[in-house]
Design a protein around this motif. Structure first.
Motif, PDB file in Angstrom:
ATOM      1  N   LYS A 162       0.871  -1.171   0.000  1.00 28.73           N
ATOM      2  CA  LYS A 162       0.000   0.000   0.000  1.00 28.73           C
ATOM      3  C   LYS A 162       0.909   1.222   0.000  1.00 28.73           C
ATOM      4  O   LYS A 162       1.863   1.294   0.791  1.00 28.73           O
ATOM      5  CB  LYS A 162      -0.912  -0.020   1.230  1.00 28.73           C
ATOM      6  CG  LYS A 162      -2.001   1.031   1.229  1.00 28.73           C
ATOM      7  CD  LYS A 162      -2.927   0.805   2.424  1.00 28.73           C
ATOM      8  CE  LYS A 162      -3.975   1.903   2.510  1.00 28.73           C
ATOM      9  NZ  LYS A 162      -4.795   1.744   3.723  1.00 28.73           N
ATOM     10  N   ILE A 163       0.618   2.175  -0.881  1.00 32.16           N
ATOM     11  CA  ILE A 163       1.507   3.315  -1.124  1.00 32.16           C
ATOM     12  C   ILE A 163       0.738   4.606  -0.921  1.00 32.16           C
ATOM     13  O   ILE A 163      -0.452   4.696  -1.237  1.00 32.16           O
ATOM     14  CB  ILE A 163       2.031   3.270  -2.581  1.00 32.16           C
ATOM     15  CG1 ILE A 163       2.836   1.992  -2.835  1.00 32.16           C
ATOM     16  CG2 ILE A 163       2.871   4.496  -2.911  1.00 32.16           C
ATOM     17  CD1 ILE A 163       3.193   1.782  -4.301  1.00 32.16           C
ATOM     18  N   GLU A 164       1.427   5.622  -0.388  1.00 28.62           N
ATOM     19  CA  GLU A 164       0.833   6.957  -0.349  1.00 28.62           C
ATOM     20  C   GLU A 164       1.853   7.957  -0.878  1.00 28.62           C
ATOM     21  O   GLU A 164       3.062   7.688  -0.911  1.00 28.62           O
ATOM     22  CB  GLU A 164       0.395   7.350   1.068  1.00 28.62           C
ATOM     23  CG  GLU A 164       1.550   7.608   2.019  1.00 28.62           C
ATOM     24  CD  GLU A 164       1.079   8.076   3.394  1.00 28.62           C
ATOM     25  OE1 GLU A 164      -0.139   8.096   3.646  1.00 28.62           O
ATOM     26  OE2 GLU A 164       1.948   8.414   4.214  1.00 28.62           O
ATOM     27  N   GLN A 165       1.338   9.118  -1.303  1.00 26.11           N
ATOM     28  CA  GLN A 165       2.197  10.212  -1.749  1.00 26.11           C
ATOM     29  C   GLN A 165       1.672  11.474  -1.073  1.00 26.11           C
ATOM     30  O   GLN A 165       0.550  11.887  -1.299  1.00 26.11           O
ATOM     31  CB  GLN A 165       2.142  10.343  -3.276  1.00 26.11           C
ATOM     32  CG  GLN A 165       3.141  11.344  -3.831  1.00 26.11           C
ATOM     33  CD  GLN A 165       3.075  11.423  -5.353  1.00 26.11           C
ATOM     34  OE1 GLN A 165       1.998  11.361  -5.932  1.00 26.11           O
ATOM     35  NE2 GLN A 165       4.221  11.573  -5.989  1.00 26.11           N
ATOM     36  N   HIS A 197       6.990   8.215  -3.378  1.00 31.70           N
ATOM     37  CA  HIS A 197       5.902   7.397  -2.858  1.00 31.70           C
ATOM     38  C   HIS A 197       6.405   6.626  -1.649  1.00 31.70           C
ATOM     39  O   HIS A 197       7.494   6.070  -1.678  1.00 31.70           O
ATOM     40  CB  HIS A 197       5.401   6.428  -3.927  1.00 31.70           C
ATOM     41  CG  HIS A 197       4.800   7.112  -5.110  1.00 31.70           C
ATOM     42  ND1 HIS A 197       5.575   7.611  -6.145  1.00 31.70           N
ATOM     43  CD2 HIS A 197       3.520   7.405  -5.428  1.00 31.70           C
ATOM     44  CE1 HIS A 197       4.779   8.173  -7.046  1.00 31.70           C
ATOM     45  NE2 HIS A 197       3.537   8.061  -6.636  1.00 31.70           N
ATOM     46  N   SER A 214       1.296   9.458 -10.210  1.00 31.52           N
ATOM     47  CA  SER A 214       0.301   9.352  -9.146  1.00 31.52           C
ATOM     48  C   SER A 214       0.401   7.958  -8.526  1.00 31.52           C
ATOM     49  O   SER A 214       1.088   7.071  -9.047  1.00 31.52           O
ATOM     50  CB  SER A 214      -1.108   9.554  -9.707  1.00 31.52           C
ATOM     51  OG  SER A 214      -1.457   8.448 -10.536  1.00 31.52           O
ATOM     52  N   VAL A 215      -0.298   7.743  -7.413  1.00 26.71           N
ATOM     53  CA  VAL A 215      -0.312   6.426  -6.777  1.00 26.71           C
ATOM     54  C   VAL A 215      -0.863   5.379  -7.753  1.00 26.71           C
ATOM     55  O   VAL A 215      -0.331   4.275  -7.870  1.00 26.71           O
ATOM     56  CB  VAL A 215      -1.137   6.448  -5.468  1.00 26.71           C
ATOM     57  CG1 VAL A 215      -1.355   5.031  -4.942  1.00 26.71           C
ATOM     58  CG2 VAL A 215      -0.416   7.281  -4.419  1.00 26.71           C
ATOM     59  N   ALA A 230      -2.910  -0.436  -3.407  1.00 21.26           N
ATOM     60  CA  ALA A 230      -2.242   0.336  -4.440  1.00 21.26           C
ATOM     61  C   ALA A 230      -1.634  -0.540  -5.515  1.00 21.26           C
ATOM     62  O   ALA A 230      -1.729  -0.225  -6.691  1.00 21.26           O
ATOM     63  CB  ALA A 230      -1.161   1.218  -3.826  1.00 21.26           C
TER      64      ALA A 230
END
Length: 112
Positions: free
Chosen positions: A22-25, A32, A65-66, A111
């Motif tokens: 699971k990735i966030e930005q 990321h 983007s994610v 993600a």
């Protein structure tokens, strides 16, 4: 800030598949960050919570983007994906290497 170490990792995974993270930005253009790892997924023994991704397969990814980086990881040909990540000093202590596998499977967007 704490010293960060750059690490190059090759993560084996089935072709056209994600790696179970699971990735966030935080803001567009930032690296990321790994915020969840499926303990049954390909990334489990390689990545850690808090790792920042800088390149995938030799391409810089901060501009993606994610959703785009997730697709980019799946689209890497062959059965492994190369990552350039940075890991902050003390990070593994801070996070304790704890499993976020259940969070990845049950909560939020998956993600990749």
């Amino acid at each position: 800030g704490a010293m960060a170490t750059s690490v190059m990792l090759r993560i084996p995974r089935p072709p056209q598949m994600g790696i179970g993270v699971k990735i966030e930005q935080h803001v567009p253009g930032a690296p990321h960050r790994i915020i969840g790892i499926d303990q049954n997924g390909p990334a489990w023994n390689y990545l850690q919570i808090g790792d920042d991704i800088h390149e995938v397969n030799g391409s810089k990814t901060n501009h993606l983007s994610v959703e785009q980086i997730a697709k980019f990881i799946r689209d890497v040909p062959g059965d492994q994906v190369q990552f350039l990540i940075s890991r902050r000093a003390g990070q593994s202590v801070q996070y304790g290497g704890q499993s976020n596998g259940s969070m990845v499977r049950n909560g939020g967007e998956r993600a990749s």
